[in-house]
Design a protein around this motif. Structure first.
Motif, PDB file in Angstrom:
ATOM      1  N   SER A  39       6.982  -4.302   8.326  1.00 45.03           N
ATOM      2  CA  SER A  39       5.648  -4.448   8.865  1.00 45.03           C
ATOM      3  C   SER A  39       5.382  -5.925   9.158  1.00 45.03           C
ATOM      4  CB  SER A  39       4.704  -3.954   7.749  1.00 45.03           C
ATOM      5  OG  SER A  39       3.440  -3.681   8.209  1.00 45.03           O
ATOM      6  N   ASN A 182      -6.842  -2.997  11.164  1.00 46.72           N
ATOM      7  CA  ASN A 182      -6.253  -3.241   9.861  1.00 46.72           C
ATOM      8  C   ASN A 182      -7.313  -3.565   8.807  1.00 46.72           C
ATOM      9  OD1 ASN A 182      -3.777  -3.817   8.179  1.00 46.72           O
ATOM     10  ND2 ASN A 182      -4.863  -5.767   7.948  1.00 46.72           N
ATOM     11  N   GLU A 183      -7.282  -2.848   7.709  1.00 48.50           N
ATOM     12  CA  GLU A 183      -8.076  -3.140   6.509  1.00 48.50           C
ATOM     13  C   GLU A 183      -9.523  -3.545   6.828  1.00 48.50           C
ATOM     14  OE1 GLU A 183      -5.873  -6.004   4.205  1.00 48.50           O
ATOM     15  OE2 GLU A 183      -4.348  -4.535   3.673  1.00 48.50           O
ATOM     16  N   PRO A 242      -5.222   1.571   8.613  1.00 48.27           N
ATOM     17  CA  PRO A 242      -4.658   1.111   7.341  1.00 48.27           C
ATOM     18  C   PRO A 242      -5.733   0.556   6.420  1.00 48.27           C
ATOM     19  CG  PRO A 242      -3.868  -0.246   9.185  1.00 48.27           C
ATOM     20  CD  PRO A 242      -4.958   0.636   9.712  1.00 48.27           C
ATOM     21  N   HIS A 244      -6.768  -1.163   2.799  1.00 49.66           N
ATOM     22  CA  HIS A 244      -6.264  -1.920   1.652  1.00 49.66           C
ATOM     23  C   HIS A 244      -6.804  -1.217   0.411  1.00 49.66           C
ATOM     24  CE1 HIS A 244      -5.142  -5.759  -0.411  1.00 49.66           C
ATOM     25  NE2 HIS A 244      -6.014  -5.277  -1.292  1.00 49.66           N
ATOM     26  N   ASN A 304      -2.176   0.503   2.514  1.00 46.90           N
ATOM     27  CA  ASN A 304      -1.675  -0.840   2.184  1.00 46.90           C
ATOM     28  C   ASN A 304      -1.957  -1.044   0.703  1.00 46.90           C
ATOM     29  OD1 ASN A 304      -1.377  -1.050   4.940  1.00 46.90           O
ATOM     30  ND2 ASN A 304      -2.790  -2.764   5.202  1.00 46.90           N
ATOM     31  N   THR A 354       1.838   1.607   4.792  1.00 45.19           N
ATOM     32  CA  THR A 354       1.958   0.723   5.953  1.00 45.19           C
ATOM     33  C   THR A 354       2.061  -0.749   5.561  1.00 45.19           C
ATOM     34  OG1 THR A 354      -0.424   1.149   6.162  1.00 45.19           O
ATOM     35  CG2 THR A 354       1.019   2.178   7.778  1.00 45.19           C
ATOM     36  N   GLU A 355       1.820  -1.054   4.277  1.00 46.53           N
ATOM     37  CA  GLU A 355       2.095  -2.392   3.734  1.00 46.53           C
ATOM     38  C   GLU A 355       2.315  -2.270   2.238  1.00 46.53           C
ATOM     39  OE1 GLU A 355      -0.616  -5.692   4.393  1.00 46.53           O
ATOM     40  OE2 GLU A 355      -0.965  -5.056   6.461  1.00 46.53           O
ATOM     41  N   ASN A 356       3.370  -2.895   1.754  1.00 47.92           N
ATOM     42  CA  ASN A 356       3.560  -3.129   0.322  1.00 47.92           C
ATOM     43  C   ASN A 356       4.615  -4.220   0.231  1.00 47.92           C
ATOM     44  OD1 ASN A 356       5.490  -1.955  -2.325  1.00 47.92           O
ATOM     45  ND2 ASN A 356       3.351  -2.437  -2.645  1.00 47.92           N
ATOM     46  N   TRP A 390       6.005  -5.087   3.676  1.00 46.60           N
ATOM     47  CA  TRP A 390       5.314  -6.285   4.163  1.00 46.60           C
ATOM     48  C   TRP A 390       5.870  -7.476   3.416  1.00 46.60           C
ATOM     49  CZ3 TRP A 390       1.782  -7.179   7.999  1.00 46.60           C
ATOM     50  CH2 TRP A 390       1.289  -8.489   8.059  1.00 46.60           C
TER      51      TRP A 390
END
Ligand code: BGC
Length: 457
Positions: A39, A182-183, A242, A244, A304, A354-356, A390
């Motif tokens: 990502s 995003n977030e 996504p 958070h 995320n 989608t994010e980590n 990510w």
């Protein structure tokens, strides 16, 4: 105390010392068909003299280490090299972003050359067998939008929606998977409640207004992308937003006040936004300012996940006795499935992480971090289908600039030379094995340890 290879001290914690006492016997396999990806976002990697809110924030001297986003990672020019590296890594999916300020440098004027260049990049990525998931908005705004008051002003929302719809029209024939914004809660919180991100406001009411407006924008845009692609004859559209997601816990579980604050902070930051974004249900503190009808506004849950908050007042907090990454964030792998379960209860859909990832400048615990989070996923039985790490390369980490490193690939901030890190080899092995076995554990994880200290950049 023992020294690890970046010279920092590690501290015995909870009666344990590492690495021997982790007690983790890691051996797991992800379900068949599980997809690994990476990502990254446009404003954090592309660079270039673009008139965006983050370039402006840099010019105002707000970036802690003085990094200039215009000179950050140079992905705009090196996109092919990055795509080839992704291919070498073995990922089958990637999450990439579009930079609004580059695409629409003046209100209503779209730069078709820029859009063509994104098309070229996307087509190249696809030719390598990697499926792109495209983010339309990831924290950065063109300055003309910012100066009009951005998402705070109702009359501006159509300006964003026009941009999003236009991108769905221009890229809809080659992109089937989309992320709208995003977030939203992080963007609204950090920019409008005293968090020192653009535009740097500090007002609870503004935070709620911006977040409510972003929820509305996601609902409208996600439907528009579906309609646009249906008109083009496609039926495989996947759209989400996504979020958070954090675990929130009271510092002292027997304190009524701590529990009250935990619930309030969680609702204000997370739960209300999740409900509004995914289902159009507006609850305190959000307001349905644009009369959104209830519905289902995500084809998958885009999660995320980074950390846990430990709350003792009407603010965020971190427990003292915990493993931390270099930014001081608690490392809490169990949380990744806790937040997935909560999202799934709001809207049962397949889950894509989608994010980590983590800030680990010395590269001494990143592999362990990734493996421990994936192990939780593997054990959970939840319908998690994908994991996008990510970040792919080190990137411009907003206020922290280039100093906070999240990448699998090192980027020299001056020359922009790319060098795969040890974590790159680990992630490649993980993908090949679809999990962690003894060989992968012994080679890449066993000798990795978490630190207890926040690093001052
Ligand atoms: C954001 C990324 C950021 C990452 C690490 C996420 O909240 O979407 O842009 O780099 O966290 O801080």
């Amino acid at each position: 105390m023992e020294k690890v290879n970046n010279g920092l001290e590690t501290i015995a914690f909870g009666g344990n010392t590492f690495p021997e006492d982790y007690g983790v016997k890691m051996d797991f396999t992800l379900p068949g068909g599980f997809l690994f990806g990476v990502s990254y976002s446009a404003d954090q990697t592309e660079g270039g003299d673009v008139d965006s809110s983050w370039n402006d924030w840099y010019r105002k001297g707000k970036i802690k280490d003085g990094s200039d986003p215009a000179k950050c990672v140079d992905h705009w020019k090196r996109w092919k090299e990055d795509a080839d590296l992704m291919k070498e890594l073995g990922v089958k999916v990637c999450r990439m972003g579009l930079q609004w300020a580059r695409i629409e440098p003046k209100e209503g004027e779209f730069d078709e050359k820029v859009i063509d260049r994104y098309r070229e990049e996307i087509q190249y990525i696809k030719s390598l067998g990697i499926k792109p998931l495209v983010t339309i908005h990831h924290f950065g705004n063109p300055m003309w939008f910012e100066e009009k008051g951005g998402f705070l002003k109702d009359e501006n929302l159509d300006l964003f929606l026009d941009y999003g719809k236009y991108m769905a029209e221009r890229l809809g024939d080659i992109v089937s998977e989309w992320l709208t914004i995003n977030e939203p809660s992080v963007y609204a919180f950090r920019g409008y409640l005293g968090y020192d991100c653009p535009p740097g406001h500090d007002s609870r009411d503004e935070y709620y207004t911006v977040l409510s407006n972003l929820c509305y924008c996601h609902v409208v845009l996600s439907q528009a992308i579906h309609i646009q692609r249906e008109e083009m004859g496609y039926t495989d559209t996947m759209v989400s937003v996504p979020n958070h997601l954090r675990v929130f816990e009271p510092k002292n579980p027997s304190s009524l006040y701590h529990r009250f604050c935990t619930n309030s902070v969680k609702k204000a930051f997370q739960t209300a936004a999740q409900k509004a974004l995914l289902t159009g249900e507006y609850t305190w503190p959000l307001k349905n300012r644009h009369k959104v009808q209830r519905g289902e506004f995500a084809d998958f849950l885009a999660v995320n996940y980074y950390s846990r908050s430990t709350v003792s007042s009407m603010a965020d907090g971190t427990r003292e006795d915990c493993y931390r990454n270099d930014l001081g964030w608690e490392i809490y792998p169990e949380g990744i499935t806790e937040v997935c379960k909560e999202a799934y209860e709001i809207l049962p859909r397949p889950i894509w992480i989608t994010e980590n990832g983590t800030c680990d400048n010395a590269g001494v615990f990143r592999n362990r971090f990734i493996a421990e989070h994936l192990e939780q996923i593997a054990k959970s039985g939840l319908p998690v289908e994908r994991y996008y790490h990510w970040c792919f390369t080190d990137n411009f980490e907003w206020l922290e600039g280039m100093s906070a490193k999240f990448g699998l690939v090192k980027v020299d901030p001056k020359t922009h030379e790319r060098t795969p890190k040890a974590a790159f080899d680990f992630y490649k092995a993980l993908i090949e094995k679809n999990g962690v076995d003894k060989e992968v554990y012994d080679m890449y994880i066993k000798n990795q340890h978490y630190l207890k200290k926040k690093i001052e950049f």
